[in-house]
Enzyme design. Structure first.
Site, short mmCIF file in Angstrom:
data_model
loop_
_atom_site.label_atom_id
_atom_site.label_comp_id
_atom_site.label_asym_id
_atom_site.label_seq_id
_atom_site.Cartn_x
_atom_site.Cartn_y
_atom_site.Cartn_z
N CYS A 1 12.13 -4.03 46.68
CA CYS A 1 12.67 -4.70 45.51
C CYS A 1 13.31 -3.65 44.59
CB CYS A 1 11.55 -5.43 44.77
SG CYS A 1 12.06 -6.11 43.18
N CYS B 1 27.46 -15.16 56.61
CA CYS B 1 27.49 -15.84 55.31
C CYS B 1 27.99 -14.94 54.17
CB CYS B 1 26.11 -16.40 54.97
SG CYS B 1 24.86 -15.15 54.68
N CYS C 1 10.43 -11.88 44.31
CA CYS C 1 9.53 -10.76 44.57
C CYS C 1 8.14 -11.15 44.08
CB CYS C 1 10.01 -9.51 43.85
SG CYS C 1 8.80 -8.18 43.85
N CYS D 1 7.03 -8.73 40.86
CA CYS D 1 7.68 -8.78 39.54
C CYS D 1 8.36 -10.11 39.25
CB CYS D 1 8.68 -7.63 39.41
SG CYS D 1 10.17 -7.84 40.39
N HIS E 1 14.27 -12.74 40.99
CA HIS E 1 15.04 -13.53 41.95
C HIS E 1 15.66 -12.59 43.00
CE1 HIS E 1 17.86 -16.58 43.44
NE2 HIS E 1 18.81 -15.66 43.33
N HIS F 1 17.80 -16.91 48.49
CA HIS F 1 17.24 -18.18 48.97
C HIS F 1 16.92 -18.06 50.45
CE1 HIS F 1 19.34 -19.50 45.30
NE2 HIS F 1 18.37 -20.41 45.23
N ASP G 1 18.27 -22.20 59.02
CA ASP G 1 19.29 -22.12 60.07
C ASP G 1 19.41 -20.69 60.63
OD1 ASP G 1 20.41 -20.80 57.96
OD2 ASP G 1 22.10 -22.15 57.69
N ARG H 1 16.48 -17.99 57.67
CA ARG H 1 17.53 -17.07 57.19
C ARG H 1 17.27 -16.76 55.72
NH1 ARG H 1 22.81 -18.19 54.81
NH2 ARG H 1 22.47 -20.39 55.32
N CYS I 1 18.56 -15.23 52.76
CA CYS I 1 19.89 -14.85 52.31
C CYS I 1 19.73 -14.11 50.97
CB CYS I 1 20.71 -16.13 52.15
SG CYS I 1 22.41 -15.84 51.72
#
Ligand code: FE
Length: 191
Positions: free
Chosen positions: A105, A123, A153, A156, A159, A162, A166, A174, A176
């Site tokens: 992180c 992607c 994480c 902490c 963000h 997501h 798939d 996955r 991402c």
């Protein structure tokens, strides 16, 4: 007449002597410059304030306000990690990247992924089929008119990105991720 002869004799000698001195000084300067460049810490380049919470070994849960993170983190990392912003696809440093090592992180240093779980996704963001189960937590995310699962994480609560179903075998998942939320360390650089 005598002075003329002396001048002819000594001029090349003085010239050689001076040239040698100048070359020596130039080499010294070049050497000093290359030394100072290699000693500059790379990870701190983008950072204005030192991050006192960053640790690759401390697993203690952090509870730090966004106001404080805003003072500590680089701007791009702050908005992704603390306000769930998303970096533009195909721009992140780890999107097209396949070196062997560990991902942490970028906010707190917690271990998140091993490079062996990274796969070449189309992607536009770095993608993994498996996360460190002690590294991440999940939250339902209904924002932007979508039903998604947010990955955070575990230490902490920042963000990261997501997770979708798939992905490739063996998990079919996955993860991402935003590159800016990740710190990478090559196995060859481990102490
Ligand atoms: Fe973290």
């Amino acid at each position: 007449e005598y002075v003329k002869v002396l001048r002819k004799l000594s001029f090349p000698k003085i010239k050689n002597f001076l040239m040698n001195k100048i070359l020596k000084i130039l080499f010294c300067l070049l050497f000093l410059q290359s030394c100072s460049q290699t000693q500059k810490p790379k990870s701190m380049e983008n950072q204005t304030v030192k991050n006192p919470y960053y640790s690759r070994t401390d697993k203690t849960k952090l509870n730090v306000s966004n106001a404080e993170w805003k003072k500590i983190l680089p701007t791009d990392l702050y908005y992704v990690a603390r306000e769930a912003d998303t970096e533009r696809p195909f721009t992140g440093k780890y999107n097209d990247f396949d070196e062997i090592g560990e991902y942490y992180c970028a906010v707190c240093g917690n271990h998140l992924f091993r490079s062996s779980s990274k796969f070449a996704s189309t992607c536009g963001w770095p993608s993994f089929f498996e996360a460190d189960k002690d590294g991440v937590s999940y939250k339902r995310d209904s924002s932007h008119g979508m039903e998604r699962i947010e990955v955070l994480c575990k230490r902490c609560d920042s963000h990261l990105g997501h997770v979708f179903n798939d992905g490739p075998e063996p998990t079919g998942m996955r993860y991402c991720m935003n590159s800016v939320s990740l710190d990478f360390q090559r196995d060859s650089e481990k102490k």
